[in-house]
Write a protein that holds these residues in place. Sequence first.
Motif, PDB file in Angstrom:
ATOM      1  N   PHE A 147       0.794  -1.222  -0.040  1.00 42.71           N
ATOM      2  CA  PHE A 147      -0.172  -0.189  -0.038  1.00 42.71           C
ATOM      3  C   PHE A 147       0.968   1.363   0.080  1.00 42.71           C
ATOM      4  N   GLU A 148       2.024   1.369   0.907  1.00 42.37           N
ATOM      5  CA  GLU A 148       2.761   2.564   0.890  1.00 42.37           C
ATOM      6  C   GLU A 148       3.439   2.809  -0.165  1.00 42.37           C
ATOM      7  N   TYR A 149       4.136   1.800  -0.952  1.00 48.93           N
ATOM      8  CA  TYR A 149       4.671   2.023  -2.116  1.00 48.93           C
ATOM      9  C   TYR A 149       3.736   2.679  -3.446  1.00 48.93           C
ATOM     10  N   PHE A 150       2.665   1.910  -3.290  1.00 49.63           N
ATOM     11  CA  PHE A 150       1.544   2.291  -4.352  1.00 49.63           C
ATOM     12  C   PHE A 150       1.358   3.717  -4.123  1.00 49.63           C
ATOM     13  N   ILE A 151       0.988   4.343  -2.954  1.00 54.55           N
ATOM     14  CA  ILE A 151       0.786   5.509  -2.617  1.00 54.55           C
ATOM     15  C   ILE A 151       1.814   6.586  -3.098  1.00 54.55           C
ATOM     16  N   ALA A 152       3.147   6.061  -2.772  1.00 53.92           N
ATOM     17  CA  ALA A 152       4.201   6.843  -2.837  1.00 53.92           C
ATOM     18  C   ALA A 152       4.199   7.027  -4.568  1.00 53.92           C
ATOM     19  N   ARG A 153       4.290   5.918  -5.239  1.00 55.82           N
ATOM     20  CA  ARG A 153       4.227   5.997  -6.765  1.00 55.82           C
ATOM     21  C   ARG A 153       3.202   6.980  -7.493  1.00 55.82           C
ATOM     22  N   ARG A 154       1.889   6.928  -6.853  1.00 56.13           N
ATOM     23  CA  ARG A 154       0.892   7.940  -7.287  1.00 56.13           C
ATOM     24  C   ARG A 154       1.287   9.352  -7.108  1.00 56.13           C
ATOM     25  N   ILE A 155       2.037   9.755  -5.855  1.00 46.94           N
ATOM     26  CA  ILE A 155       2.379  11.072  -5.657  1.00 46.94           C
ATOM     27  C   ILE A 155       3.312  11.435  -6.458  1.00 46.94           C
ATOM     28  N   VAL A 156       4.484  10.703  -6.872  1.00 50.64           N
ATOM     29  CA  VAL A 156       5.435  11.003  -7.719  1.00 50.64           C
ATOM     30  C   VAL A 156       4.901  11.199  -9.091  1.00 50.64           C
ATOM     31  N   ALA A 157       4.193  10.396  -9.689  1.00 45.93           N
ATOM     32  CA  ALA A 157       3.268  10.346 -10.946  1.00 45.93           C
ATOM     33  C   ALA A 157       2.570  11.427 -11.258  1.00 45.93           C
ATOM     34  N   SER A 158       1.884  12.071 -10.149  1.00 42.29           N
ATOM     35  CA  SER A 158       0.793  13.095 -10.254  1.00 42.29           C
ATOM     36  C   SER A 158       1.334  14.405 -10.662  1.00 42.29           C
ATOM     37  N   LYS A 159       0.483  15.255 -11.664  1.00 37.97           N
ATOM     38  CA  LYS A 159       0.943  16.415 -12.128  1.00 37.97           C
ATOM     39  C   LYS A 159       1.170  17.453 -11.187  1.00 37.97           C
ATOM     40  N   ASP A 160       0.513  17.225  -9.885  1.00 35.11           N
ATOM     41  CA  ASP A 160       0.652  18.310  -9.004  1.00 35.11           C
ATOM     42  C   ASP A 160       1.804  18.339  -8.314  1.00 35.11           C
ATOM     43  N   TYR A 161       2.439  17.084  -8.392  1.00 34.36           N
ATOM     44  CA  TYR A 161       3.736  16.860  -7.587  1.00 34.36           C
ATOM     45  C   TYR A 161       4.683  17.740  -8.323  1.00 34.36           C
ATOM     46  N   LYS A 162       4.545  17.678  -9.792  1.00 33.58           N
ATOM     47  CA  LYS A 162       5.894  18.361 -10.393  1.00 33.58           C
ATOM     48  C   LYS A 162       5.560  19.878 -10.583  1.00 33.58           C
ATOM     49  N   SER A 163       4.292  20.618 -10.147  1.00 31.95           N
ATOM     50  CA  SER A 163       4.027  21.914 -10.358  1.00 31.95           C
ATOM     51  C   SER A 163       3.807  22.482  -8.893  1.00 31.95           C
ATOM     52  N   SER A 164       3.854  21.729  -7.891  1.00 31.92           N
ATOM     53  CA  SER A 164       3.560  22.121  -6.564  1.00 31.92           C
ATOM     54  C   SER A 164       4.657  23.011  -6.100  1.00 31.92           C
ATOM     55  N   ILE A 165       4.431  23.633  -4.998  1.00 34.03           N
ATOM     56  CA  ILE A 165       5.051  24.687  -4.253  1.00 34.03           C
ATOM     57  C   ILE A 165       6.616  24.003  -3.973  1.00 34.03           C
ATOM     58  N   SER A 166       6.442  22.654  -3.618  1.00 38.07           N
ATOM     59  CA  SER A 166       7.693  21.920  -3.268  1.00 38.07           C
ATOM     60  C   SER A 166       8.765  21.364  -4.330  1.00 38.07           C
ATOM     61  N   ALA A 167       8.185  21.693  -5.631  1.00 42.45           N
ATOM     62  CA  ALA A 167       9.029  21.117  -6.813  1.00 42.45           C
ATOM     63  C   ALA A 167      10.429  22.026  -6.893  1.00 42.45           C
ATOM     64  N   PRO A 168      10.580  23.340  -6.627  1.00 42.78           N
ATOM     65  CA  PRO A 168      12.033  23.935  -6.766  1.00 42.78           C
ATOM     66  C   PRO A 168      12.752  22.992  -5.635  1.00 42.78           C
ATOM     67  N   ILE A 169      12.380  22.849  -4.434  1.00 41.78           N
ATOM     68  CA  ILE A 169      12.966  22.283  -3.338  1.00 41.78           C
ATOM     69  C   ILE A 169      13.358  21.141  -3.638  1.00 41.78           C
ATOM     70  N   ILE A 170      12.453  20.369  -4.395  1.00 46.00           N
ATOM     71  CA  ILE A 170      12.884  18.963  -4.667  1.00 46.00           C
ATOM     72  C   ILE A 170      13.989  18.720  -5.779  1.00 46.00           C
ATOM     73  N   LYS A 171      14.020  19.826  -6.553  1.00 45.27           N
ATOM     74  CA  LYS A 171      14.985  19.817  -7.970  1.00 45.27           C
ATOM     75  C   LYS A 171      16.112  20.220  -7.369  1.00 45.27           C
ATOM     76  N   ILE A 172      16.174  20.956  -6.114  1.00 39.24           N
ATOM     77  CA  ILE A 172      17.446  21.536  -5.613  1.00 39.24           C
ATOM     78  C   ILE A 172      18.179  20.187  -4.657  1.00 39.24           C
ATOM     79  N   ALA A 173      17.294  19.339  -4.268  1.00 40.85           N
ATOM     80  CA  ALA A 173      17.634  18.120  -3.411  1.00 40.85           C
ATOM     81  C   ALA A 173      18.282  17.160  -4.601  1.00 40.85           C
TER      82      ALA A 173
END
Length: 412
Positions: A3-29
Amino acid sequence: MNFEYFIARRIVASKDYKSSISAPIIKIAIVAIALGMVMMLISIATGFGLQKKVREKVSAFNGDIIITNFDTNFSDDSQIPISKQQDFYPDFTISDNVTNIQVTASKTAVIRTETDFEGIIVKGVGDDYDWKFFEEFLVEGALPDFKTKALGSEILISSFLANRLHIRLGDKVLTYFFDSTSEKGPRTRGFNVVGIYNSGFQDFDAQFIVADIRHIQKLNKWDDDQIGAFEVFVDDFEKIDAINNTIYDNIGSELDTQTIRGKYYSIFEWMDLFDFNIALIIVMMIIVSGFNMITALLVLILERTQMIGILKAMGSNDWSVRKIFIYNALYLVVVGLFWGNLIGIGLLVIQDTFNLFPLNPDTYYVDQAPVYLHWSYIVALNVGTFVLCFLILLIPSYIISKISPVRAIRFE
């Protein structure tokens, strides 16, 4: 799929994930992980490469372990001979770690031309000499042939000495040998230059020429079976002290041994500093990468606070929710490691192929930054970085256990 891996994959694959406020911080990481891996790969490959290359050059002129008369002072002038008739020569059975043994003898001399002169060391070698190092060093001409019955006059000279004394390939050079125990003047030998080498190690290039060992034997009035030293090569330099002790315990009492690490202590002490520098760079890069991943994970948790509240309200325990975000963060680590390996190994292959970054041989004993690529440290570096990032991520993920479902659902 859990279940946990499935939810994590859905988060990564979502469009909101790539355009969210955290996107720049994720790229920096991700960039921090990638740059850290590039720096670690370069520091290890060039550090180990430099150590390996310098060690090979020192070994080329001395062997790894030197066996001489016990009464000698380990100078570069063979003064007290030893017999070649030994139980360990030519078949060395004392240690399985020995790959080759060869005889040598050296004598100081002076080369004189019409306009210049230079003090040198004539290193005499025999028909058992392994030329593999000088095959790499050779820049002009050919290697001498000392397997003939007749005493030849061929020598191998460094490009440093050739340029300094204005000697060319095919020239005949006069060499003067002095004997402090004799009242007579210096003895002269004429040699023909058949090859010119360049090891890049100026300390050796400025001193050594290679000639037939029979010249040294005649000059010193030795018998045909008397030599100056045995040079021993080992298959694992990390074990050289243990191998040296084994050899010393199993040779005659009139013989002594010395490792090149002991003979050239300052050079190897200088090289040992690279281990500290490499370790320091690795620690610094992991700390920087770890802090960036902690920041990225905290932002992800903050951004998904409502989702955390909903999952807890639906019955998910704290560890289950923590695993979702740990999987998410480890995905960023894997992406960073991928790009870091791609860029780092690519740069190292380019340097190894084209030698784009020169070094000062007076300081580093090599004229190009050497590269040592091996799958073992690449795998260890990636696995170690991944495991340490996972352990570091456990700390900020603990915040999830403190989040109340009611407050989290109301959080905006």
